[in-house]
Design a protein around this motif. Structure first.
Motif, PDB file in Angstrom:
ATOM      1  N   VAL A  24      59.652  64.540  24.956  1.00  0.00           N
ATOM      2  CA  VAL A  24      58.976  63.660  25.912  1.00  0.00           C
ATOM      3  C   VAL A  24      58.137  64.507  26.858  1.00  0.00           C
ATOM      4  O   VAL A  24      58.612  65.520  27.382  1.00  0.00           O
ATOM      5  CB  VAL A  24      60.008  62.850  26.743  1.00  0.00           C
ATOM      6  N   ALA A  25      56.905  64.073  27.068  1.00  0.00           N
ATOM      7  CA  ALA A  25      56.038  64.698  28.074  1.00  0.00           C
ATOM      8  C   ALA A  25      55.877  63.699  29.208  1.00  0.00           C
ATOM      9  O   ALA A  25      55.533  62.542  28.975  1.00  0.00           O
ATOM     10  CB  ALA A  25      54.683  65.045  27.474  1.00  0.00           C
ATOM     11  N   HIS A  26      56.165  64.141  30.408  1.00  0.00           N
ATOM     12  CA  HIS A  26      56.097  63.252  31.570  1.00  0.00           C
ATOM     13  C   HIS A  26      55.055  63.759  32.559  1.00  0.00           C
ATOM     14  O   HIS A  26      55.117  64.910  32.979  1.00  0.00           O
ATOM     15  CB  HIS A  26      57.462  63.165  32.253  1.00  0.00           C
ATOM     16  N   HIS A  27      54.128  62.905  32.901  1.00  0.00           N
ATOM     17  CA  HIS A  27      53.107  63.256  33.892  1.00  0.00           C
ATOM     18  C   HIS A  27      53.709  63.060  35.275  1.00  0.00           C
ATOM     19  O   HIS A  27      53.883  61.937  35.730  1.00  0.00           O
ATOM     20  CB  HIS A  27      51.876  62.363  33.694  1.00  0.00           C
ATOM     21  N   GLY A  28      54.090  64.158  35.910  1.00  0.00           N
ATOM     22  CA  GLY A  28      54.706  64.086  37.235  1.00  0.00           C
ATOM     23  C   GLY A  28      55.829  65.088  37.386  1.00  0.00           C
ATOM     24  O   GLY A  28      55.850  66.126  36.736  1.00  0.00           O
ATOM     25  N   SER A  29      56.790  64.748  38.212  1.00  0.00           N
ATOM     26  CA  SER A  29      57.902  65.636  38.556  1.00  0.00           C
ATOM     27  C   SER A  29      58.994  65.612  37.494  1.00  0.00           C
ATOM     28  O   SER A  29      59.536  64.547  37.175  1.00  0.00           O
ATOM     29  CB  SER A  29      58.500  65.208  39.903  1.00  0.00           C
ATOM     30  N   ILE A  30      59.373  66.771  36.996  1.00  0.00           N
ATOM     31  CA  ILE A  30      60.444  66.850  36.000  1.00  0.00           C
ATOM     32  C   ILE A  30      61.777  66.426  36.598  1.00  0.00           C
ATOM     33  O   ILE A  30      62.549  65.708  35.964  1.00  0.00           O
ATOM     34  CB  ILE A  30      60.541  68.261  35.364  1.00  0.00           C
ATOM     35  N   ALA A  31      62.056  66.843  37.818  1.00  0.00           N
ATOM     36  CA  ALA A  31      63.337  66.498  38.439  1.00  0.00           C
ATOM     37  C   ALA A  31      63.468  64.987  38.599  1.00  0.00           C
ATOM     38  O   ALA A  31      64.512  64.402  38.266  1.00  0.00           O
ATOM     39  CB  ALA A  31      63.472  67.196  39.792  1.00  0.00           C
ATOM     40  N   GLU A  32      62.429  64.348  39.076  1.00  0.00           N
ATOM     41  CA  GLU A  32      62.475  62.900  39.265  1.00  0.00           C
ATOM     42  C   GLU A  32      62.578  62.164  37.933  1.00  0.00           C
ATOM     43  O   GLU A  32      63.284  61.164  37.828  1.00  0.00           O
ATOM     44  CB  GLU A  32      61.255  62.433  40.055  1.00  0.00           C
ATOM     45  N   GLU A  33      61.898  62.659  36.915  1.00  0.00           N
ATOM     46  CA  GLU A  33      61.952  62.022  35.600  1.00  0.00           C
ATOM     47  C   GLU A  33      63.346  62.139  34.990  1.00  0.00           C
ATOM     48  O   GLU A  33      63.870  61.180  34.439  1.00  0.00           O
ATOM     49  CB  GLU A  33      60.920  62.632  34.660  1.00  0.00           C
ATOM     50  N   LEU A  34      63.959  63.307  35.071  1.00  0.00           N
ATOM     51  CA  LEU A  34      65.307  63.481  34.522  1.00  0.00           C
ATOM     52  C   LEU A  34      66.294  62.545  35.211  1.00  0.00           C
ATOM     53  O   LEU A  34      67.101  61.881  34.554  1.00  0.00           O
ATOM     54  CB  LEU A  34      65.754  64.937  34.662  1.00  0.00           C
TER      55      LEU A  34
END
Length: 134
Positions: free
Chosen positions: A88-98
């Motif tokens: 998964v590629a997330h546009h934004g903060s990795i910490a918030e996405e996890l």
């Protein structure tokens, strides 16, 4: 408690590699899948192949380029693992996405990267494992 999915934040660092190795071993032992997540921004994303001259491609092309880099970065670690791996590629903060994606029956695994591991430990609804790099 049965772990459904092991989420791994991966930024290409040695600490992220160590976290992925640990996560794959753990997931194999408990029968869970692994979701490898990479966050990106327009300034950190690799240039998509469709970016030529003055043409700026759509955001989906940048995301695809990030996913391609992620798969390439982890290929040697994932090769031969019996675990089902999703990227998964997330546009934004990795910490918030996890934290947002992982549910109570999941596990987050991160390397030691300061603010990311701290944010996950403080805010996740599930257990968090922090793996020291080399």
């Amino acid at each position: 408690m049965t772990t459904r999915t092991v989420f791994v934040g991966h930024d290409g660092s040695p600490a992220a590699r160590a976290a992925l190795v640990w996560a794959l071993d753990y997931a194999a032992a408990v029968g869970a899948g692994v979701r490898v997540v990479r966050a990106w921004s327009m300034s950190s994303a690799p240039r998509p192949a469709s970016m030529t001259g003055g043409y700026v491609p759509p955001i989906e092309d940048f995301e695809a380029a990030v996913l391609e880099d992620l798969r390439r970065d982890v290929a040697s670690v994932v090769a031969g693992s019996p675990v089902e791996v999703e990227y998964v590629a997330h546009h934004g903060s990795i910490a918030e996405e996890l934290v947002r994606e992982a549910g109570a029956d999941d596990l987050i695994v991160v390397g030691t990267r300061g603010s990311v591991d701290e944010h996950c430990v403080r805010h996740a609804a599930c257990p968090v494992t922090v793996i020291r790099g080399d």
